[in-house]
Structures are given as C-alpha cells and as structure tokens.
Design an enzyme around this catalytic site. Sequence first.
Site, mmCIF file in Angstrom:
data_model
loop_
_atom_site.group_PDB
_atom_site.id
_atom_site.type_symbol
_atom_site.label_atom_id
_atom_site.label_comp_id
_atom_site.label_asym_id
_atom_site.label_seq_id
_atom_site.Cartn_x
_atom_site.Cartn_y
_atom_site.Cartn_z
ATOM 1 N N GLU A 176 0.709 -1.102 -0.420
ATOM 2 C CA GLU A 176 -0.320 0.308 -0.190
ATOM 3 C C GLU A 176 0.800 1.175 -0.175
ATOM 4 O OE1 GLU A 176 -3.670 2.597 2.810
ATOM 5 O OE2 GLU A 176 -2.839 0.709 3.586
ATOM 6 N N LYS A 213 -2.524 -2.505 -2.932
ATOM 7 C CA LYS A 213 -3.473 -1.432 -2.078
ATOM 8 C C LYS A 213 -3.159 -0.231 -2.780
ATOM 9 C CE LYS A 213 -6.568 0.230 1.387
ATOM 10 N NZ LYS A 213 -7.179 -0.395 3.269
#
Length: 295
Positions: A176, A213
């Site tokens: 992420e 993500k």
Amino acid sequence: MNSQEMRDKIAGGQGFIAALDQSGGSTPKALKGYGIDEDGWSNDEEMFGLIHAMRSRIITSPCFSGEKVIGAILFERTMDGEVDGKPTPQALIERGIVPFIKIDKGLEDEANGVQLMKPIPGLDDLLSRASGLGVFGTKERSVINLANEAGIAEVVGQQFEVASHVLRHGLVPIIEPEVNIKSTDRDACDRLLRDEILRHLDRLAEGTQVMLKLSIPAEAGLFQPLIDHPKVLRVVALSGGFSRQDACAELAKNPGMIASFSRALLSDLRHQQSDDEFDKTLGTAIDEIHAASIA
C-alpha cells in the site's frame, strides 16, 4: 475455507475488502467518529476494548458476510482478540470473509516527498502468529505526497522488501503506497508509482503474487497494467479521504479495482444506534461500496 479457497475468493470474488485496522494512533479519531469522545476511557486498555467492541459489532452484524465483503484487514490487537468466543480470524472465516493483518508500525517523517514505513520489530513473530490463526495476508502502508522520482522509488523498494519477507512466511502481502489525493502532483505521482511497481513486479519470481492497495488514480484506468499483471492477485482501492459517495463514484470508473475502504465504510456508524439502526446503516454502506466494486 482453506488457503486455496481464500486465494480463489480474493482473486475472483465479487465484493470488497473491509479495512478494520485503525491502530493505536488513529484509534481515538475512529472512536470519536463512532460517537465516543476521549473522556469515554481512562487508559489504553479501555480504549482498545472500546474499538474491539465496535469491530465485533461490525463483524457479527447480519449484513457483514462473505456475500459482499470478501476480506477484512485487522489491527494486531483485533487479530489476537475474540469475536463470539472465537479468535477473530476464525470468526471471519466462518462468515466467508478472508482475514488480513496490518503489519506496519506507522510512518517516518516526510523526506523526498514521501513517508517511508518505520522499522517493524518482531515481524517474524507477528507473521508466525498470524499464520497460525489462519490469516491469509498482510497489509503495509507508506505515503507519497509529491512526484519525487527518487522518493517514490524508495517507497516501492521498501514495500517490496517487506513483501518478500511476508511471502517467505506463506502469506500474501498487500502493498500500500498511498498517493495523497490532495497532492498538487497527484497524477504525476500515480504515473511514477505505476511504472515503479511494474519494474518490481517483473523482478518477482515466477508463480509469485502480491496484492496492491492504491489510491484511486486521477486518470481513470491508469492502473489497468497493474490489474492485468500475472503477478498481481488483486488491486484494491483506498478511499483516501474521499466521502463514501465520491469514493464509490471514482472507483466505479476503474473496472478491475475493488474497494478496501475504512472511513468511507464506517463513517455513519454510531455507538448510540440501536442494533437495528446500526445494521441498517452498515448494510447501506456495504451495498453502496459493493456496487462500486463490481461496476
């Protein structure tokens, strides 16, 4: 669900991943949004007890099931706790929801337009415990504020280094590197990030897969090469400060990305709501996010 069934659900499930992983620093803000002010607890244990009660209420809600919620990201204390007398990951699995664990310990101060992850002490122990509890994967977050090529390369390099450690434990990492949606360089950040991730993906061993993500890109469809990459199991989107309405509208422009929302999922839930009100409110949010994820 066994490991292969969980992998299949994440790869092809028609739903989204709930982010229930607010950690120590963000817990007071999460509780305030839930209607509990800081005078509602006197120490950290009481604070964490309140946030765990909130998450338990979410997980046990009739609308929170594997039909539309295919995965959930947990904070370490939530993973180690229980829901309905069972370890939280097992409670999720029994509802058809794949469990993940947040492993980062927060962010360093900004340098070169980015914030790297702080060191993660005890990572091997955490990964071993998570694996033993049936957790499928992990999530680790960095932040990109400016289109600084060197800084973005450093963020992605660190993310893939941690991801390789996670893979050695048999877990699937969610990488992420969040682009700040308020950045004046947002589109340029997206492009630099995409290209840097592609370079690292191409270096991964054959048969290896990670998840990503990412902030919803400023240009719709920009991350399609990542979505289509054979070494990417799934690309999920964070809400990044968008309202739920705006996050869903932007996500729907990016087929192949599914949601992994936190604030946009939980923003209308309140401690004071009756169970019926709570379930109806949560169900509305789930329906909206699910619809955007499968658009």
